[in-house]
Design an enzyme around this catalytic site. Structure first.
Site, PDB file in Angstrom:
ATOM      1  N   THR A  89       0.848  -1.191   0.000  1.00 53.69           N
ATOM      2  CA  THR A  89       0.000   0.000   0.000  1.00 53.69           C
ATOM      3  C   THR A  89       0.885   1.243   0.000  1.00 53.69           C
ATOM      4  O   THR A  89       2.038   1.205   0.409  1.00 53.69           O
ATOM      5  CB  THR A  89      -0.938   0.029   1.218  1.00 53.69           C
ATOM      6  OG1 THR A  89      -0.178   0.257   2.412  1.00 53.69           O
ATOM      7  CG2 THR A  89      -1.713  -1.279   1.345  1.00 53.69           C
ATOM      8  N   GLY A  90       0.332   2.347  -0.473  1.00 55.64           N
ATOM      9  CA  GLY A  90       1.141   3.560  -0.597  1.00 55.64           C
ATOM     10  C   GLY A  90       2.254   3.384  -1.599  1.00 55.64           C
ATOM     11  O   GLY A  90       3.363   3.904  -1.429  1.00 55.64           O
ATOM     12  N   ALA A  91       1.960   2.647  -2.695  1.00 58.33           N
ATOM     13  CA  ALA A  91       3.012   2.240  -3.634  1.00 58.33           C
ATOM     14  C   ALA A  91       3.362   3.286  -4.678  1.00 58.33           C
ATOM     15  O   ALA A  91       4.286   3.067  -5.467  1.00 58.33           O
ATOM     16  CB  ALA A  91       2.585   0.947  -4.342  1.00 58.33           C
ATOM     17  N   SER A  92       2.666   4.399  -4.699  1.00 53.77           N
ATOM     18  CA  SER A  92       2.858   5.353  -5.790  1.00 53.77           C
ATOM     19  C   SER A  92       4.020   6.318  -5.573  1.00 53.77           C
ATOM     20  O   SER A  92       4.409   7.041  -6.497  1.00 53.77           O
ATOM     21  CB  SER A  92       1.569   6.153  -6.011  1.00 53.77           C
ATOM     22  OG  SER A  92       1.229   6.891  -4.846  1.00 53.77           O
ATOM     23  N   SER A 135       7.239   4.230  12.727  1.00 47.48           N
ATOM     24  CA  SER A 135       8.086   5.425  12.680  1.00 47.48           C
ATOM     25  C   SER A 135       8.863   5.542  13.982  1.00 47.48           C
ATOM     26  O   SER A 135       8.441   5.021  15.022  1.00 47.48           O
ATOM     27  CB  SER A 135       7.216   6.671  12.502  1.00 47.48           C
ATOM     28  OG  SER A 135       7.952   7.856  12.714  1.00 47.48           O
ATOM     29  N   GLY A 195       7.027   3.196  -0.535  1.00 48.91           N
ATOM     30  CA  GLY A 195       6.242   2.203  -1.270  1.00 48.91           C
ATOM     31  C   GLY A 195       6.736   2.014  -2.682  1.00 48.91           C
ATOM     32  O   GLY A 195       6.826   0.878  -3.182  1.00 48.91           O
ATOM     33  N   TYR A 237       0.507  12.836  13.881  1.00 47.15           N
ATOM     34  CA  TYR A 237       1.226  11.748  13.208  1.00 47.15           C
ATOM     35  C   TYR A 237       1.854  10.818  14.240  1.00 47.15           C
ATOM     36  O   TYR A 237       1.738   9.591  14.155  1.00 47.15           O
ATOM     37  CB  TYR A 237       2.301  12.347  12.309  1.00 47.15           C
ATOM     38  CG  TYR A 237       3.170  11.333  11.598  1.00 47.15           C
ATOM     39  CD1 TYR A 237       2.734  10.692  10.445  1.00 47.15           C
ATOM     40  CD2 TYR A 237       4.441  11.020  12.092  1.00 47.15           C
ATOM     41  CE1 TYR A 237       3.525   9.762   9.799  1.00 47.15           C
ATOM     42  CE2 TYR A 237       5.248  10.092  11.454  1.00 47.15           C
ATOM     43  CZ  TYR A 237       4.789   9.470  10.307  1.00 47.15           C
ATOM     44  OH  TYR A 237       5.577   8.541   9.672  1.00 47.15           O
TER      45      TYR A 237
END
Length: 343
Positions: A16-19, A147, A23, A160
């Protein structure tokens, strides 16, 4: 953990978050190592471009446009992997976005939206992965990207940090329950330090100056290396850089000292000397720009993490440290002997 995972070249890996950022680096590295990949993000144009890039290099690739903050979209990711490849072997919960602003300034609406992505997206993805692995009774890897701010609070990124603390807690609790049940799932928590990605450009900013890493940071490939190691080697935690590990350890051993250090450094090292991007351009409610691994940060980038390298070879690292310790000890003994005066 007593679990044996497939070699990466035999795996189907969901990211996920591969763009962009971590990722994107992970997808390219996984493809280069022979894995089949399933790409998920909100930016359809970037996903299509990346899929074409990987396919042109001979990597079987599928993609799905999905907002991980919506459970039905996460289900689509799983369904796509099953329809295209019949299974998946590793699920990487990487998607995330940040908000830069003081705790009392950030709206609760923005806070809730971030938790939908950074926390609930991980919960939805974890449940999909565990369900698939336990039903198949074939070992698989669940990898959640946390994180250093999930181990130690900070200023300016309170929302965050809180979401990452929740992610870390979810991951630890889930790991213990699955281990007790002897479920065929390896659960790894990734602890990145500061990474040179477009993370800051995609963030919602309440600051006057543009969010940016100032100082030392690591390349996204260092995180990708850790993620893909965990995909085929059951590992509890992977810290990206001594920066992340030291922050965690000192935060526990000397919390007041770390409070003061954070207060003295983090207000000035989380923004650059240029105007902040407008809030409406952030990636909190809409896709950020894609196909960029690196960001526009100020400082120097370490292309590899020696801490990750040591974590991948713990026995050799321990032997090396033992050898170094013995060398120092013997050297100190010999030095003392030389200093003893003759009578």
């Amino acid at each position: 953990m007593g679990i044996s995972l497939k070699k990466l070249k035999h795996q189907v890996v969901v990211i996920t978050g591969a763009s962009s950022g971590i990722g994107l680096a992970t997808a390219r590295m996984a493809a280069s190592k022979g894995a089949k990949v399933v790409l998920a993000a909100r930016n359809e144009a970037a996903l299509q471009q990346l899929a074409e890039e990987l396919r042109s290099k001979g990597c079987p690739t599928a993609y799905v446009v999905a907002d991980v903050g919506k459970e039905e979209d996460v289900r689509k990711i799983s369904d796509t992997a099953l329809s295209e490849f019949g299974r998946f072997d590793t699920w990487v919960n990487n998607a995330g976005v940040s908000i830069f602003g003081k705790a009392m300034d950030v709206s609760t609406e923005d806070m809730k939206r971030m938790f939908e992505t950074n926390f609930w997206g991980v919960v939805y993805g974890s449940r999909m992965a565990v369900k698939h692995f336990t039903e198949r009774r074939v070992p698989g890897a669940l990898i959640n990207v946390g994180s250093l701010f999930g181990d130690r609070g900070t200023v300016v990124q309170s929302t965050y940090s809180a979401a990452k603390f929740a992610l870390h807690g979810w991951t630890e609790n889930l790991r213990m329950e699955l281990e007790k049940e002897k479920a065929p799932v390896s659960v790894t928590l990734i602890h990145p330090g500061r990474i040179d990605t477009p993370y800051n450009e995609h963030a919602m900013s309440y600051l006057e100056k543009q969010p940016a890493h100032v100082g030392m940071m690591y390349a996204p490939e260092a995180v990708a290396d850790a993620i893909l190691y965990a995909a085929s080697h059951p590992t509890r935690d992977m810290f990206i850089g001594s920066q992340a590990k030291l922050t965690t350890v000192l935060g526990r051993l000397a919390p007041r000292m770390m409070d003061k250090w954070m207060e003295g450094t983090m207000f000035r090292t989380q923004h650059d000397n240029r105007p902040s991007n407008p809030r409406e351009e952030s990636g909190l409610y809409q896709p950020g720009y894609g196909m960029h691994e690196r960001g526009t940060n100020s400082g120097w980038v370490r292309n590899r993490s020696w801490y990750v390298k040591a974590s991948k070879h713990p026995v050799l690292s321990a032997m090396a440290l033992t050898g170094l310790g013995m060398y120092v000890w013997n050297a100190s003994k010999n030095n003392k002997k030389e200093q003893v005066p003759y009578s």
